[in-house]
Design a protein around this motif. Structure first.
Motif, PDB file in Angstrom:
ATOM      1  N   THR A 215      42.098  63.683  21.217  1.00  0.00           N
ATOM      2  CA  THR A 215      40.779  63.256  21.683  1.00  0.00           C
ATOM      3  C   THR A 215      39.685  63.562  20.675  1.00  0.00           C
ATOM      4  O   THR A 215      38.743  62.767  20.511  1.00  0.00           O
ATOM      5  CB  THR A 215      40.460  63.949  23.027  1.00  0.00           C
ATOM      6  OG1 THR A 215      41.500  63.655  23.970  1.00  0.00           O
ATOM      7  CG2 THR A 215      39.134  63.478  23.591  1.00  0.00           C
ATOM      8  N   LYS A 216      39.775  64.683  19.978  1.00  0.00           N
ATOM      9  CA  LYS A 216      38.687  65.060  19.079  1.00  0.00           C
ATOM     10  C   LYS A 216      38.588  64.151  17.860  1.00  0.00           C
ATOM     11  O   LYS A 216      37.596  64.212  17.124  1.00  0.00           O
ATOM     12  CB  LYS A 216      38.842  66.516  18.638  1.00  0.00           C
ATOM     13  CG  LYS A 216      39.929  66.763  17.613  1.00  0.00           C
ATOM     14  CD  LYS A 216      39.938  68.211  17.159  1.00  0.00           C
ATOM     15  CE  LYS A 216      40.963  68.471  16.056  1.00  0.00           C
ATOM     16  NZ  LYS A 216      40.947  69.875  15.597  1.00  0.00           N
ATOM     17  N   TYR A 220      33.553  58.693  19.382  1.00  0.00           N
ATOM     18  CA  TYR A 220      32.433  59.236  20.142  1.00  0.00           C
ATOM     19  C   TYR A 220      32.297  60.742  19.932  1.00  0.00           C
ATOM     20  O   TYR A 220      31.191  61.283  20.015  1.00  0.00           O
ATOM     21  CB  TYR A 220      32.571  58.909  21.630  1.00  0.00           C
ATOM     22  CG  TYR A 220      33.845  59.385  22.288  1.00  0.00           C
ATOM     23  CD1 TYR A 220      33.948  60.683  22.793  1.00  0.00           C
ATOM     24  CD2 TYR A 220      34.928  58.532  22.427  1.00  0.00           C
ATOM     25  CE1 TYR A 220      35.103  61.114  23.393  1.00  0.00           C
ATOM     26  CE2 TYR A 220      36.096  58.962  23.037  1.00  0.00           C
ATOM     27  CZ  TYR A 220      36.178  60.249  23.526  1.00  0.00           C
ATOM     28  OH  TYR A 220      37.326  60.674  24.129  1.00  0.00           O
ATOM     29  N   VAL A 221      33.408  61.434  19.657  1.00  0.00           N
ATOM     30  CA  VAL A 221      33.323  62.867  19.356  1.00  0.00           C
ATOM     31  C   VAL A 221      32.689  63.072  17.982  1.00  0.00           C
ATOM     32  O   VAL A 221      31.831  63.952  17.796  1.00  0.00           O
ATOM     33  CB  VAL A 221      34.709  63.512  19.422  1.00  0.00           C
ATOM     34  CG1 VAL A 221      34.641  64.981  19.018  1.00  0.00           C
ATOM     35  CG2 VAL A 221      35.294  63.384  20.820  1.00  0.00           C
ATOM     36  N   ALA A 224      28.970  62.486  18.316  1.00  0.00           N
ATOM     37  CA  ALA A 224      28.276  63.614  18.940  1.00  0.00           C
ATOM     38  C   ALA A 224      28.115  64.763  17.962  1.00  0.00           C
ATOM     39  O   ALA A 224      27.061  65.413  17.920  1.00  0.00           O
ATOM     40  CB  ALA A 224      29.056  64.078  20.175  1.00  0.00           C
ATOM     41  N   ARG A 233      29.120  71.988  23.866  1.00  0.00           N
ATOM     42  CA  ARG A 233      28.774  70.720  24.498  1.00  0.00           C
ATOM     43  C   ARG A 233      29.836  69.656  24.222  1.00  0.00           C
ATOM     44  O   ARG A 233      30.200  68.889  25.120  1.00  0.00           O
ATOM     45  CB  ARG A 233      27.414  70.242  23.991  1.00  0.00           C
ATOM     46  CG  ARG A 233      26.964  68.926  24.624  1.00  0.00           C
ATOM     47  CD  ARG A 233      25.597  68.508  24.114  1.00  0.00           C
ATOM     48  NE  ARG A 233      25.193  67.243  24.691  1.00  0.00           N
ATOM     49  CZ  ARG A 233      24.592  67.100  25.863  1.00  0.00           C
ATOM     50  NH1 ARG A 233      24.348  68.184  26.594  1.00  0.00           N
ATOM     51  NH2 ARG A 233      24.251  65.916  26.326  1.00  0.00           N
ATOM     52  N   ILE A 234      30.351  69.619  23.032  1.00  0.00           N
ATOM     53  CA  ILE A 234      31.387  68.630  22.705  1.00  0.00           C
ATOM     54  C   ILE A 234      32.637  68.877  23.538  1.00  0.00           C
ATOM     55  O   ILE A 234      33.245  67.943  24.068  1.00  0.00           O
ATOM     56  CB  ILE A 234      31.709  68.678  21.204  1.00  0.00           C
ATOM     57  CG1 ILE A 234      30.509  68.181  20.379  1.00  0.00           C
ATOM     58  CG2 ILE A 234      32.928  67.841  20.887  1.00  0.00           C
ATOM     59  CD1 ILE A 234      30.700  68.307  18.889  1.00  0.00           C
ATOM     60  N   ARG A 237      31.524  68.249  27.512  1.00  0.00           N
ATOM     61  CA  ARG A 237      30.986  66.946  27.899  1.00  0.00           C
ATOM     62  C   ARG A 237      31.786  65.767  27.362  1.00  0.00           C
ATOM     63  O   ARG A 237      31.792  64.683  27.971  1.00  0.00           O
ATOM     64  CB  ARG A 237      29.534  66.831  27.408  1.00  0.00           C
ATOM     65  CG  ARG A 237      28.561  67.806  28.053  1.00  0.00           C
ATOM     66  CD  ARG A 237      28.376  67.490  29.521  1.00  0.00           C
ATOM     67  NE  ARG A 237      27.837  66.154  29.712  1.00  0.00           N
ATOM     68  CZ  ARG A 237      26.543  65.846  29.672  1.00  0.00           C
ATOM     69  NH1 ARG A 237      25.655  66.814  29.449  1.00  0.00           N
ATOM     70  NH2 ARG A 237      26.131  64.608  29.863  1.00  0.00           N
ATOM     71  N   HIS A 238      32.458  65.933  26.242  1.00  0.00           N
ATOM     72  CA  HIS A 238      33.107  64.791  25.606  1.00  0.00           C
ATOM     73  C   HIS A 238      34.637  64.919  25.559  1.00  0.00           C
ATOM     74  O   HIS A 238      35.333  63.923  25.777  1.00  0.00           O
ATOM     75  CB  HIS A 238      32.568  64.612  24.184  1.00  0.00           C
ATOM     76  CG  HIS A 238      31.097  64.371  24.133  1.00  0.00           C
ATOM     77  ND1 HIS A 238      30.514  63.174  24.481  1.00  0.00           N
ATOM     78  CD2 HIS A 238      30.071  65.193  23.787  1.00  0.00           C
ATOM     79  CE1 HIS A 238      29.199  63.252  24.347  1.00  0.00           C
ATOM     80  NE2 HIS A 238      28.902  64.467  23.929  1.00  0.00           N
ATOM     81  N   ASN A 242      38.067  63.714  28.912  1.00  0.00           N
ATOM     82  CA  ASN A 242      38.979  62.701  28.401  1.00  0.00           C
ATOM     83  C   ASN A 242      40.346  63.258  28.022  1.00  0.00           C
ATOM     84  O   ASN A 242      41.256  62.483  27.712  1.00  0.00           O
ATOM     85  CB  ASN A 242      38.364  62.031  27.166  1.00  0.00           C
ATOM     86  CG  ASN A 242      37.109  61.252  27.503  1.00  0.00           C
ATOM     87  OD1 ASN A 242      37.158  60.177  28.059  1.00  0.00           O
ATOM     88  ND2 ASN A 242      35.960  61.837  27.167  1.00  0.00           N
TER      89      ASN A 242
END
Length: 327
Positions: A215-216, A220-221, A224, A233-234, A237-238, A242
């Motif tokens: 995912t990282k 979108y990561v 951010a 926060r990452i 929230r992100h 997911n």
């Protein structure tokens, strides 16, 4: 370059690229409605459907999920309020009724100690569900946190955690339970839950680590991070929303495994001990009387099998709904 214009019906007559489009206004509005709430992929109000809304829609239409969920809801109900369907006391036994078959008010008969099998089977659900749920929550929480942090930050911490999980994977679960729980004299469920969390978190940790690493790397990561978002926060929230789907699937299936493991350890005499009420204890006590009183073994064994099967079926349904590759 041709000039763009409109005919009397409201359709576009020509485009700047010289092509022709013959889309009527009614068809255009129909497409817009389809994009907002039809099968085009968006939910009510024109909002795009998320993975979770798609999964919930699929689960509601899956008969396997519906049946297993109803069985689990019934188990939870009798675990919280066993007296609602069993008015007796599971510890009230009379040797005069030992090994008797079914009788009025006692549909499952009596065990070798003269205890009502029906009442003990109903009250045994509380122990099994409590152990399974608490062990699953502990394993999922500990494994997700350790595996998620290791997968996100990497480095030496990730390498150390990988070697630690390898050590735990090398320990046989039943043998570890015989060694660790044999010195425990408490009749509480918490030593059993603690043992399951101790040996169960490496599996969830591996799943969470791999999911976070995948995912990282998404755009979108990276966006951010480029905008100055902190690691906390990452992660919260992100990445976590997911990356949690595989953890939920594995934990749901593992819940049934933990219920079966508790019964196995109790059967071997190192899990829960009398006077606790457990399906594993009842199966162990009924084993010597299988020829004379098979009903005392049949009902707790059947309840255990149905419970484990229900959670495994639920986990399979959740996996099918959350894995886009299976759509």
């Amino acid at each position: 370059m041709p000039e763009q214009g409109y005919d009397n019906g409201g359709a576009i007559a020509g485009t700047g690229m010289g092509g022709a489009m013959d889309l009527a206004a009614g068809e255009a509005s129909a497409l817009e409605r389809g994009a907002g709430g039809g099968p085009g992929g968006a939910g009510p109000g024109g909002r795009p459907r998320s993975l979770w809304s798609d999964a919930w829609r699929d689960l509601r239409r899956n008969p396997v999920f519906v049946v297993s969920a109803l069985v689990i809801l019934f188990l939870v109900f009798i675990s919280l309020w066993p007296s609602a369907i069993a008015s007796g006391n599971p510890l009230d036994c009379d040797l005069a009724d030992a090994q008797r078959g079914s009788a009025p008010g006692h549909p499952f008969g009596f065990d070798g100690q003269g205890c009502d099998v029906y009442t003990r089977t109903v009250y045994g659900a509380r122990t099994s569900v409590t152990v399974g749920v608490c062990a699953t929550l502990g394993v999922a929480l500990l494994g997700s946190v350790l595996g998620g942090l290791a997968g996100y930050f990497g480095g030496a911490g990730d390498a150390v955690l990988s070697r630690i999980t390898d050590i735990f994977f090398a320990i046989p679960v039943v043998l570890g339970g015989l060694v660790l729980l044999s010195v425990v004299t408490s009749n509480s469920v918490w030593p059993v839950v603690g043992f399951m969390v101790l040996l169960g978190w490496p599996q969830i940790s591996r799943i969470a680590r791999g999911s976070v690493i995948t995912t990282k790397q998404h755009d979108y990561v990276q966006a951010a991070r480029a905008l100055g978002a902190s690691d906390t926060r990452i992660l919260l929230r992100h990445i976590a929303p997911n990356a949690v789907a595989p953890v939920i699937v594995v934990a749901t299936i593992a819940l049934g495994t933990y219920i079966s493991l508790e019964a196995t350890l109790s059967y071997l005499g190192v899990g829960l001990k009398p006077p606790s009420v457990s399906w594993g204890i009842d199966i162990s006590a009924a084993s010597p009387y299988i020829r004379n009183a098979p009903h005392a073994l049949l009902w707790p064994s059947g309840a255990l099998a149905v419970t484990v099967l229900a959670f495994i079926m639920l986990g399979d349904a959740v996996r099918d709904a959350l894995d886009p590759k299976l759509r």
